[in-house]
Design an enzyme around this catalytic site. Structure first.
Site, PDB file in Angstrom:
ATOM      1  N   ASN A  96      34.887  30.341 -19.913  1.00 39.96           N
ATOM      2  CA  ASN A  96      33.767  31.211 -20.277  1.00 39.96           C
ATOM      3  C   ASN A  96      33.565  31.237 -21.796  1.00 39.96           C
ATOM      4  OD1 ASN A  96      33.582  31.799 -17.563  1.00 39.96           O
ATOM      5  ND2 ASN A  96      34.678  33.756 -17.710  1.00 39.96           N
TER       6      ASN A  96
ATOM      7  N   GLU B  37      39.644  23.737 -12.783  1.00 43.12           N
ATOM      8  CA  GLU B  37      40.318  25.046 -12.840  1.00 43.12           C
ATOM      9  C   GLU B  37      40.893  25.311 -11.456  1.00 43.12           C
ATOM     10  OE1 GLU B  37      38.450  28.504 -14.620  1.00 43.12           O
ATOM     11  OE2 GLU B  37      37.281  27.222 -15.971  1.00 43.12           O
TER      12      GLU B  37
ATOM     13  N   GLN C 158      45.779  28.596 -16.322  1.00 45.77           N
ATOM     14  CA  GLN C 158      45.751  27.917 -17.594  1.00 45.77           C
ATOM     15  C   GLN C 158      47.184  27.533 -17.974  1.00 45.77           C
ATOM     16  OE1 GLN C 158      43.100  29.723 -20.451  1.00 45.77           O
ATOM     17  NE2 GLN C 158      41.573  30.243 -18.914  1.00 45.77           N
TER      18      GLN C 158
ATOM     19  N   ASN D  84      30.292  25.196 -18.642  1.00 46.95           N
ATOM     20  CA  ASN D  84      31.299  25.811 -17.770  1.00 46.95           C
ATOM     21  C   ASN D  84      30.649  26.803 -16.826  1.00 46.95           C
ATOM     22  OD1 ASN D  84      34.197  26.639 -17.115  1.00 46.95           O
ATOM     23  ND2 ASN D  84      33.321  28.605 -17.747  1.00 46.95           N
ATOM     24  N   GLU D  85      30.925  26.665 -15.543  1.00 46.09           N
ATOM     25  CA  GLU D  85      30.536  27.653 -14.517  1.00 46.09           C
ATOM     26  C   GLU D  85      29.126  28.196 -14.743  1.00 46.09           C
ATOM     27  OE1 GLU D  85      33.651  30.621 -14.016  1.00 46.09           O
ATOM     28  OE2 GLU D  85      34.942  29.127 -13.059  1.00 46.09           O
TER      29      GLU D  85
ATOM     30  N   GLU E 291      42.243  27.770 -23.048  1.00 47.52           N
ATOM     31  CA  GLU E 291      41.013  28.454 -23.445  1.00 47.52           C
ATOM     32  C   GLU E 291      41.331  29.410 -24.592  1.00 47.52           C
ATOM     33  OE1 GLU E 291      38.892  30.311 -20.220  1.00 47.52           O
ATOM     34  OE2 GLU E 291      37.344  31.112 -21.556  1.00 47.52           O
TER      35      GLU E 291
ATOM     36  N   TYR F  41      40.624  29.781  -7.410  1.00 41.34           N
ATOM     37  CA  TYR F  41      41.791  30.625  -7.682  1.00 41.34           C
ATOM     38  C   TYR F  41      42.171  31.333  -6.391  1.00 41.34           C
ATOM     39  CZ  TYR F  41      40.795  29.918 -12.648  1.00 41.34           C
ATOM     40  OH  TYR F  41      40.586  29.358 -13.886  1.00 41.34           O
TER      41      TYR F  41
END
Ligand code: AHR
Length: 501
Positions: A72, A292, A353, A172-173, A27, A244
């Site tokens: 993001n 992710e 990442q 994304n999200e 990212e 996560y």
């Protein structure tokens, strides 16, 4: 000593291990791109500005597919800013990470870097501040061979041949209130459906990932997946999962068992996708892109009080630079075991990442690059997990955790490629070794090729700038083969991979 017994059989498979299971994620965030993979002037940088020491480590890590450019970040990104002569590219505000994006690296440069590391691009489009028009122009720019203004622009920018990008993420999200352009499931589902249809009108070969919940703990989890898939079922191939994990309040036992949560997460999303399949009387199956996943000390990040001012937009600030311990590596190994055990439905996954930003690789500007502890379970699994994932019949003593109750003391996954069996083992006992036996009689095994893993007397030991090789892969010399049975003693709080020919 705790004990565990595994039985494996070549006939009992879960499914092929798809290579995209070992993907990564880059990212535009903090020092990931700038002062990470890209640092013109660094002694190891090529004329293209990419650090070759980092390239070598990424190759060693073995990532197959790399998701880009966010995260993001993508929800405010204009892909056009990142193409054309570098000197003419605009500097922009990155609202997601309150930084300045210089746009020195864009699609062409990143594709070039991927060619250096030997990985495939998985590209995300901005469905936060933008929509179908910009997405389909990007598909045209990237994938149409020739004959239009956009393809002529690509050729003028140095790339005659199309990029041929197959995997695309539809935003994304989008369920997250922190996301630029955050919206509800109905609105996102409609937007994703119309964007997917438009993109496929340009290139019908695309494989599309629709956004699932940004975590299993979101209040809308489950319902979000159902509504979004009801809108997009015929238009997409995969739904995303993001997770996560971190050691909270010193509860190491629960942390090491994070794979239990990942198992439940995957199984819930599969159930929801299959529910929508039933509602639609569809023959099509939607699989998961777990794009992710990692250990991330997110609660520490959220606790930091950050005050943003309108006159302070740093370039490549140090953000999310978690330093990983042995315990973190053992947990990452456990999460890889969970992914392998769902190889039938997890088509693709991205360790989030890659460099500096919650990454297995760290760099210092003008200085060295080194492997974090989490590098090791990933690099070993990405190489050793070949062929098909096997069903593991596991009979193990329990270990008690605060978060998940009693769980098997050993987590295990296995693969078979026709000539070698690899067994991946995590010992969740914090203080004692566990004795493991693996019945491999049906494979007629001949020898132990390798037995290595991560453990340490100090589970919180780390690699850092001063001690970049404090933690490394260790060989487990207790592995032995007799009469078709593998025996091995797993050290406390450890992750191990054993390959048997
Ligand atoms: O990986 C860091 C951030 O975590 C990503 O930008 C976002 O998608 C997620 O919330």
């Amino acid at each position: 000593m705790a004990r565990a017994h595994l039985t494996l059989d070549p006939a009992f498979t879960i499914g092929p291990v798809r290579r995209r299971l070992f993907g990564g994620f880059v990212e535009h965030l903090g020092r990931h791109v700038y002062d990470g993979i890209y640092e013109p002037g660094h002694p190891s940088a090529g004329p293209d500005g990419f650090r070759r020491d980092v390239v070598e480590l990424v190759k060693e890590l073995g990532v197959t597919t790399v998701r880009y450019p966010g995260g993001n970040f993508v929800s405010g990104y204009h892909w056009e800013d990142g193409v054309g002569p570098v000197a003419e590219r605009p500097r922009r505000l990155d609202l997601a990470w309150h930084s300045t994006e210089t746009n020195e690296v864009g699609l062409h440069e990143f594709q070039h870097w991927l060619e250096l590391v030997g990985s495939e691009l998985m590209l995300a489009v901005n469905l936060g501040t933008r929509g179908p028009q910009e997405a389909l122009e990007l598909v045209e720019y990237a994938n149409v061979p020739a004959g239009t203004a956009r393809t002529a622009q690509r050729a003028a920018n140095g790339r005659q041949e199309p990029f041929g990008i197959t995997m695309w993420c539809l935003g994304n999200e989008m369920d997250g209130p922190w996301q630029l352009g955050h919206r509800n499931a109905e609105d996102y589902g409609k937007l994703a459906s119309m964007t997917a249809k438009a993109m496929r009108q340009v290139d019908p070969r695309l494989e599309l990932v629709v956004c699932g919940s940004s975590s299993r703990s979101m209040p809308t989890f489950g319902e979000w997946e159902r509504v979004v898939l009801e809108h997009t079922y015929d238009d997409v191939d995969y739904i995303s999962c993001h997770a996560y994990y971190e050691e909270r309040d010193g509860d190491l036992a629960s942390f090491l068992a994070s794979g239990v949560d990942m198992d439940a997460f995957i199984e819930s999303v599969v159930a929801t996708a299959d529910h929508v399949r039933a509602l639609r009387r569809s023959d099509k199956r939607i699989d998961i892109s777990f794009d992710e996943w990692n250990v991330w000390y997110l609660s520490r990040w959220l606790e930091q009080s950050r005050t943003f001012t309108v006159d302070d937009w740093p370039v490549a600030p140090r953000l999310l630079e978690d330093v990983y311990s042995v315990a973190d590596a053992v947990t990452v190994g456990g999460l890889l075991i969970s992914l392998l055990n769902h190889a039938d439905r997890v088509a693709s996954a991205s360790l989030a990442q890659l460099v500096n930003v919650i990454g297995p690789i760290m760099t210092e500007p003008g200085g060295p690059a080194w492997r974090q502890t989490t590098f090791f379970p990933f690099s070993v699994t990405a190489r050793a997990a070949q062929g098909s994932a096997l069903r593991v019949a596991l009979d193990a003593d329990p270990v008690t955790t605060a978060a998940y109750g009693d769980v098997p003391v050993v987590a295990a996954a296995a693969t078979f490629d026709g000539s070698s069996v690899s067994v991946f083992l995590q010992n969740r006992n914090l203080t004692e070794a566990t004795s493991v036996t693996v019945d491999l009689g049906r494979f007629m095994p001949s020898r132990v090729v390798a037995a290595r893993g991560v453990w340490d007397e100090d589970v919180h030991a780390v690699n850092d700038l001063r001690h970049p090789e404090r933690v490394g892969l260790r060989s487990n010399d207790t592995a032995a083969l007799a009469d078709g049975t593998l025996t091995i003693e797993l050290p406390p709080a450890s992750w191990t991979a054993v390959t048997v020919a």
